[in-house]
Write an enzyme that holds these catalytic residues in place. Sequence first.
Site, short mmCIF file in Angstrom:
data_model
loop_
_atom_site.label_atom_id
_atom_site.label_comp_id
_atom_site.label_asym_id
_atom_site.label_seq_id
_atom_site.Cartn_x
_atom_site.Cartn_y
_atom_site.Cartn_z
N TYR A 138 -24.97 -31.12 11.82
CA TYR A 138 -24.50 -31.11 10.43
C TYR A 138 -25.03 -29.88 9.68
O TYR A 138 -24.31 -29.29 8.87
CB TYR A 138 -24.87 -32.42 9.72
CG TYR A 138 -24.03 -33.59 10.18
CD1 TYR A 138 -22.64 -33.55 10.08
CD2 TYR A 138 -24.60 -34.72 10.74
CE1 TYR A 138 -21.86 -34.60 10.53
CE2 TYR A 138 -23.83 -35.79 11.18
CZ TYR A 138 -22.45 -35.72 11.08
OH TYR A 138 -21.67 -36.76 11.51
C1 LIG Z 1 -22.64 -33.96 17.53
C2 LIG Z 1 -21.17 -33.79 17.99
C3 LIG Z 1 -20.28 -34.54 17.03
C4 LIG Z 1 -20.82 -32.30 17.97
O1 LIG Z 1 -19.45 -32.16 18.30
P1 LIG Z 1 -18.92 -30.87 19.09
O2 LIG Z 1 -17.45 -30.95 19.18
O3 LIG Z 1 -19.67 -30.77 20.37
O4 LIG Z 1 -19.39 -29.71 18.12
P2 LIG Z 1 -18.58 -28.35 17.80
O5 LIG Z 1 -18.19 -27.74 19.11
O6 LIG Z 1 -17.50 -28.64 16.84
O7 LIG Z 1 -19.69 -27.49 17.09
C5 LIG Z 1 -19.51 -27.01 15.78
C6 LIG Z 1 -20.70 -26.21 15.39
O8 LIG Z 1 -21.85 -27.05 15.38
C7 LIG Z 1 -22.83 -26.51 16.27
N1 LIG Z 1 -23.45 -27.60 16.98
C8 LIG Z 1 -22.85 -28.57 17.71
N2 LIG Z 1 -23.78 -29.43 18.20
C9 LIG Z 1 -24.98 -28.97 17.76
C10 LIG Z 1 -26.31 -29.39 17.93
N3 LIG Z 1 -26.62 -30.48 18.61
N4 LIG Z 1 -27.29 -28.67 17.35
C11 LIG Z 1 -27.00 -27.55 16.60
N5 LIG Z 1 -25.75 -27.11 16.42
C12 LIG Z 1 -24.76 -27.80 16.98
C13 LIG Z 1 -22.08 -25.62 17.23
O9 LIG Z 1 -22.91 -24.61 17.75
C14 LIG Z 1 -20.99 -25.07 16.36
O10 LIG Z 1 -21.49 -24.02 15.55
P3 LIG Z 1 -20.92 -22.51 15.74
O11 LIG Z 1 -19.44 -22.60 15.58
O12 LIG Z 1 -21.62 -21.77 14.67
O13 LIG Z 1 -21.31 -22.16 17.13
C15 LIG Z 1 -20.96 -34.29 19.44
O14 LIG Z 1 -21.90 -33.67 20.27
C16 LIG Z 1 -21.09 -35.81 19.58
O15 LIG Z 1 -20.12 -36.53 19.40
N6 LIG Z 1 -22.29 -36.28 19.96
C17 LIG Z 1 -22.50 -37.70 20.14
C18 LIG Z 1 -22.37 -38.48 18.84
C19 LIG Z 1 -23.25 -37.95 17.72
O16 LIG Z 1 -24.38 -37.57 17.92
N7 LIG Z 1 -22.68 -37.96 16.50
C20 LIG Z 1 -23.37 -37.39 15.34
C21 LIG Z 1 -23.04 -38.16 14.12
S1 LIG Z 1 -24.12 -39.54 13.85
#
Ligand SMILES: CC(C)(COP(=O)(O)OP(=O)(O)OC[C@H]1O[C@@H](n2cnc3c(N)ncnc32)[C@H](O)[C@@H]1OP(=O)(O)O)[C@@H](O)C(=O)NCCC(=O)NCCS
Length: 170
Positions: A138
Amino acid sequence: MTSFVTASLSRDHDRTGFRSGVEALDRYLQEFAFQDIRRRVAGCFVMLDDAGEIAGFYTLAATSVPLNLAPPAVTKKLPRYPVLPAMLIGRLAVATKRQGQGLGRALIADAVIRTESFRIGAYALIVDAKDERARAFYAANGFATIPDEARRMFLPMATALQILESDRRG
Ligand SMILES: CC(C)(COP(=O)(O)OP(=O)(O)OC[C@H]1O[C@@H](n2cnc3c(N)ncnc32)[C@H](O)[C@@H]1OP(=O)(O)O)[C@@H](O)C(=O)NCCC(=O)NCCS
């Protein structure tokens, strides 16, 4: 290249195979999302791939935040308002096989556009980051921590719309 669309969760969407790596979120989609929709405590929106498979989802619900989250320029004109209206992204997850492709960011963008399209009062988007990984995700997408709140983070809608606009311009 795969294209994605978002839609309100419906019974036509197959939720059984969704795996995000966080069991509580998968179970929520499979077992509890419709209950929340029926009770009007959350909306649930899914991102679907070309084949109609769920690539990600998020929930949205009305909430409120302390007045001091907004700068004085905004709050001084609202003398009797004890809190500000906001939208809560209660849950958000991307399927493991789709992670790291920008879909998490696209889900946040969808929540921003959807909130804006409602034409309702919502000063900010709010999230509760469940762990450090979620917090980092986030933060990377513009959310700031809320003082004295362990997990809650916020992104003013005005800032979110600016981010979307600059992303669009590339
Ligand atoms: C967290 C989650 C939603 C990220 O989704 P994703 O599709 O992998 O993320 P994106 O590819 O859209 O990343 C978008 C941006 O966030 C950053 N980002 C993604 N995960 C990250 C992490 N764990 N730590 C830091 N940055 C992160 C990416 O580097 C990217 O930034 P950039 O464009 O500057 O490189 C996914 O890993 C997930 O569903 N995890 C399990 C459920 C969860 O933890 N949900 C969180 C809400 S409670």
